[in-house]
Design an enzyme around this catalytic site. Structure first.
Site, PDB file in Angstrom:
ATOM      1  CB  SER A  94      69.908  59.667  41.182  1.00 45.15           C
ATOM      2  OG  SER A  94      71.400  59.838  41.365  1.00 45.15           O
ATOM      3  NE  ARG A 118      50.258  47.522  35.753  1.00 41.61           N
ATOM      4  CZ  ARG A 118      50.460  46.423  35.243  1.00 41.61           C
ATOM      5  NH1 ARG A 118      49.649  46.056  34.119  1.00 41.61           N
ATOM      6  NH2 ARG A 118      51.281  45.656  35.562  1.00 41.61           N
ATOM      7  NE  ARG A 120      55.192  49.994  39.331  1.00 39.62           N
ATOM      8  CZ  ARG A 120      55.830  48.849  39.290  1.00 39.62           C
ATOM      9  NH1 ARG A 120      56.165  48.023  40.474  1.00 39.62           N
ATOM     10  NH2 ARG A 120      56.874  48.304  38.403  1.00 39.62           N
ATOM     11  CD  GLN A 130      35.136  56.136  33.249  1.00 39.90           C
ATOM     12  OE1 GLN A 130      34.877  55.192  34.048  1.00 39.90           O
ATOM     13  NE2 GLN A 130      35.179  56.360  31.985  1.00 39.90           N
ATOM     14  NE  ARG A 182      32.644  54.379  38.422  1.00 37.69           N
ATOM     15  CZ  ARG A 182      33.613  54.845  39.160  1.00 37.69           C
ATOM     16  NH1 ARG A 182      34.779  55.240  38.687  1.00 37.69           N
ATOM     17  NH2 ARG A 182      33.982  54.063  40.364  1.00 37.69           N
ATOM     18  CG  HIS A 204      61.735  53.529  32.698  1.00 37.59           C
ATOM     19  ND1 HIS A 204      62.456  52.203  32.579  1.00 37.59           N
ATOM     20  CD2 HIS A 204      60.273  52.878  33.205  1.00 37.59           C
ATOM     21  CE1 HIS A 204      61.617  51.180  32.919  1.00 37.59           C
ATOM     22  NE2 HIS A 204      60.523  51.460  33.206  1.00 37.59           N
ATOM     23  NE  ARG A 209      54.065  52.017  28.730  1.00 38.18           N
ATOM     24  CZ  ARG A 209      53.284  50.862  28.978  1.00 38.18           C
ATOM     25  NH1 ARG A 209      52.827  50.044  27.903  1.00 38.18           N
ATOM     26  NH2 ARG A 209      52.898  50.861  30.050  1.00 38.18           N
TER      27      ARG A 209
HETATM   28  C1  LIG Z   1      55.065  46.190  25.411  1.00 39.52           C
HETATM   29  C2  LIG Z   1      54.399  46.153  26.579  1.00 39.52           C
HETATM   30  C3  LIG Z   1      53.473  45.143  26.939  1.00 39.52           C
HETATM   31  C4  LIG Z   1      52.809  44.926  28.111  1.00 39.52           C
HETATM   32  N1  LIG Z   1      52.095  44.012  28.475  1.00 39.52           N
HETATM   33  C5  LIG Z   1      51.661  43.731  29.653  1.00 39.52           C
HETATM   34  C6  LIG Z   1      50.586  42.792  30.044  1.00 39.52           C
HETATM   35  O1  LIG Z   1      50.149  41.995  29.051  1.00 39.52           O
HETATM   36  N2  LIG Z   1      50.181  42.542  31.265  1.00 39.52           N
HETATM   37  C7  LIG Z   1      50.478  43.405  32.242  1.00 39.52           C
HETATM   38  O2  LIG Z   1      49.885  43.308  33.457  1.00 39.52           O
HETATM   39  N3  LIG Z   1      51.262  44.612  31.912  1.00 39.52           N
HETATM   40  C8  LIG Z   1      51.837  44.616  30.704  1.00 39.52           C
HETATM   41  N4  LIG Z   1      52.772  45.647  30.711  1.00 39.52           N
HETATM   42  C9  LIG Z   1      52.922  46.506  31.520  1.00 39.52           C
HETATM   43  C10 LIG Z   1      54.439  46.371  32.366  1.00 39.52           C
HETATM   44  O3  LIG Z   1      54.490  44.794  32.938  1.00 39.52           O
HETATM   45  C11 LIG Z   1      54.756  47.381  33.365  1.00 39.52           C
HETATM   46  O4  LIG Z   1      53.760  46.921  34.501  1.00 39.52           O
HETATM   47  C12 LIG Z   1      54.736  48.799  33.027  1.00 39.52           C
HETATM   48  O5  LIG Z   1      55.585  48.720  31.662  1.00 39.52           O
HETATM   49  C13 LIG Z   1      55.396  49.686  33.945  1.00 39.52           C
HETATM   50  O6  LIG Z   1      56.832  49.530  33.790  1.00 39.52           O
HETATM   51  P1  LIG Z   1      57.593  49.394  35.049  1.00 39.52           P
HETATM   52  O7  LIG Z   1      57.476  48.003  35.432  1.00 39.52           O
HETATM   53  O8  LIG Z   1      59.115  49.640  34.482  1.00 39.52           O
HETATM   54  O9  LIG Z   1      57.250  50.460  36.138  1.00 39.52           O
HETATM   55  P2  LIG Z   1      57.975  52.057  36.326  1.00 39.52           P
HETATM   56  O10 LIG Z   1      56.888  52.618  37.453  1.00 39.52           O
HETATM   57  O11 LIG Z   1      57.950  52.704  35.046  1.00 39.52           O
HETATM   58  O12 LIG Z   1      58.952  51.778  37.050  1.00 39.52           O
HETATM   59  C14 LIG Z   1      60.230  52.124  36.440  1.00 39.52           C
HETATM   60  C15 LIG Z   1      61.439  51.165  36.916  1.00 39.52           C
HETATM   61  O13 LIG Z   1      61.595  51.312  38.541  1.00 39.52           O
HETATM   62  C16 LIG Z   1      62.014  50.161  39.037  1.00 39.52           C
HETATM   63  N5  LIG Z   1      60.774  49.882  39.684  1.00 39.52           N
HETATM   64  C17 LIG Z   1      59.405  50.446  40.119  1.00 39.52           C
HETATM   65  N6  LIG Z   1      58.816  49.899  41.031  1.00 39.52           N
HETATM   66  C18 LIG Z   1      59.445  48.981  41.380  1.00 39.52           C
HETATM   67  C19 LIG Z   1      59.157  48.037  42.728  1.00 39.52           C
HETATM   68  N7  LIG Z   1      58.107  47.882  43.535  1.00 39.52           N
HETATM   69  N8  LIG Z   1      60.255  47.127  42.860  1.00 39.52           N
HETATM   70  C20 LIG Z   1      61.256  47.233  42.413  1.00 39.52           C
HETATM   71  N9  LIG Z   1      61.852  47.994  41.469  1.00 39.52           N
HETATM   72  C21 LIG Z   1      60.750  49.006  41.040  1.00 39.52           C
HETATM   73  C22 LIG Z   1      61.963  49.054  38.014  1.00 39.52           C
HETATM   74  O14 LIG Z   1      63.544  49.036  37.559  1.00 39.52           O
HETATM   75  C23 LIG Z   1      61.276  49.770  36.926  1.00 39.52           C
HETATM   76  O15 LIG Z   1      61.589  49.397  35.592  1.00 39.52           O
HETATM   77  C24 LIG Z   1      53.176  45.561  29.295  1.00 39.52           C
HETATM   78  C25 LIG Z   1      54.262  47.047  28.805  1.00 39.52           C
HETATM   79  C26 LIG Z   1      54.713  47.193  27.737  1.00 39.52           C
HETATM   80  C27 LIG Z   1      55.649  48.067  27.375  1.00 39.52           C
END
Ligand SMILES: Cc1cc2nc3c(=O)[nH]c(=O)nc-3n(C[C@H](O)[C@H](O)[C@H](O)COP(=O)(O)OP(=O)(O)OC[C@H]3O[C@@H](n4cnc5c(N)ncnc54)[C@H](O)[C@@H]3O)c2cc1C
Length: 297
Positions: A94, A118, A120, A130, A182, A204, A209
């Site tokens: 934090s 993705r 959030r 678009q 589009r 993170h 990435r």
């Molecule tokens: C190499 C790679 C391959 C991937 N392949 C796919 C795929 O094939 N298909 C697909 O759909 N996606 C894929 N993704 C996307 C992945 O599943 C995540 O959606 C994306 O990386 C966002 O990361 P995050 O979930 O850590 O979210 P962020 O929004 O970056 O969240 C940061 C952290 O906050 C916490 N957090 C956020 N929101 C919540 C919540 N609602 N509840 C509880 N905790 C939360 C979690 O600890 C999370 O790790 C891929 C990602 C990577 C890096």
């Protein structure tokens, strides 16, 4: 007679898959520009602000006083960095949500932007529409593998894109609204975004990435983002690294063969730890047995 299926040899060393080539070696025509803050603001206020958040947890002093002293340099900047480093490494995230970085991201493909949005937590996006933008000459991206492919395949790829873009123009000319025209745009279509992320989110996202398992284009984007943060603060930029760096091990299931050598795979770390624990137990048992023998003798 059909041949017996070969039984896999469990002792055989698995061939390693290759690390995907570093996307930084190609000019992909994309940009990531840090819009805000500049170096002066980061140096003057960001590190003191993070320090204040960290220090407040352990101090009787009021945050205003901690911040004032940090900004004017009464608190040694090296001391500020040391505490920040310790707190970040302990995972007290934090404290680094108080500072944000805004980027202009230009010329990335829709394939990338779909992955990027993705994320959030702690991040905001605005993306070129678009629906509202009528593209006269929509730009596209050609992946390096296709660029290096057989000339015929490359030509077919280009023709396909050109066909989509030309149909888009015809649809608009026929009065079809942009929001429907589009639909013919390919994933290769380039787009622009503004992204603002707090430092925790940025670390993170970079962890995921910058990993060699990430798709090449988004990996390149985060290389550019890291470069921008480094330019305003090498201290903060150093925290943007593949996730295995702070973890100390790789947790990607696709890297069990350790083709990416940055850190050992979790399975191998646990196996080595288990071997060591077993050897320690055996040594303790042997020492106990030797003690018993000596007492009896
Ligand atoms: C190499 C790679 C391959 C991937 N392949 C796919 C795929 O094939 N298909 C697909 O759909 N996606 C894929 N993704 C996307 C992945 O599943 C995540 O959606 C994306 O990386 C966002 O990361 P995050 O979930 O850590 O979210 P962020 O929004 O970056 O969240 C940061 C952290 O906050 C916490 N957090 C956020 N929101 C919540 C919540 N609602 N509840 C509880 N905790 C939360 C979690 O600890 C999370 O790790 C891929 C990602 C990577 C890096």
């Amino acid at each position: 007679m059909t041949a017996e299926p070969a039984t896999p040899d469990p002792t055989a060393v698995r061939a390693k898959t290759a690390i995907p080539p570093n996307p930084g070696r190609r000019d992909l025509g994309m940009k990531a520009t840090l819009l805000f803050p500049d170096r002066e603001i980061v140096e003057r206020f960001y590190v003191p602000l993070i320090y204040t958040a960290c220090r407040t947890c352990y101090s009787e002093e009021e945050p205003e006083e901690i911040f004032r002293k940090a900004v004017v340099g009464e608190t040694d900047p090296a001391r500020q960095q040391k505490l920040i480093q310790r707190v970040i490494e302990s995972g007290h995230g934090s404290t680094i949500e108080h500072v944000v970085f805004s980027f202009g991201i230009t010329g990335v493909s829709r394939t990338l932007s779909h992955q990027l949005v993705r994320h959030r937590a702690g991040v905001a996006f605005d993306q070129q529409s678009q629906r509202y933008v009528k593209f006269k000459d929509a730009a596209t991206m050609r992946p390096a593998t296709i660029e290096d492919a057989d000339a015929d395949l490359r030509e077919r790829f280009d023709d396909q894109l050109e066909g989509s873009l030309s149909l888009y123009g015809d649809l608009l000319a026929a009065g079809i609204p942009g929001e429907d025209a589009r639909f013919v745009f390919p994933n290769a279509t380039r787009t622009n975004l503004v992204m603002t992320a707090n430092l925790r989110a940025l670390i993170h996202m970079s962890g995921l990435r910058l990993c060699t398992m990430a798709q090449w284009e988004i990996r390149r984007l985060f290389q550019l983002i890291r470069h921008e943060i480094f330019a305003v603060s090498p201290f903060l930029g150093a925290f943007l690294a593949p996730k295995c760096v702070p973890l100390g091990y790789c947790d990607e299931s696709g890297n069990r063969d350790e083709h990416c050598p940055i850190r050992p795979h979790k399975d191998n770390v646990l196996a080595a730890w288990s071997e060591k624990a077993k050897a320690t137990r055996e040594a303790a048992r042997a020492s106990q047995a030797a003690g018993g023998e000596a007492a009896r003798g």
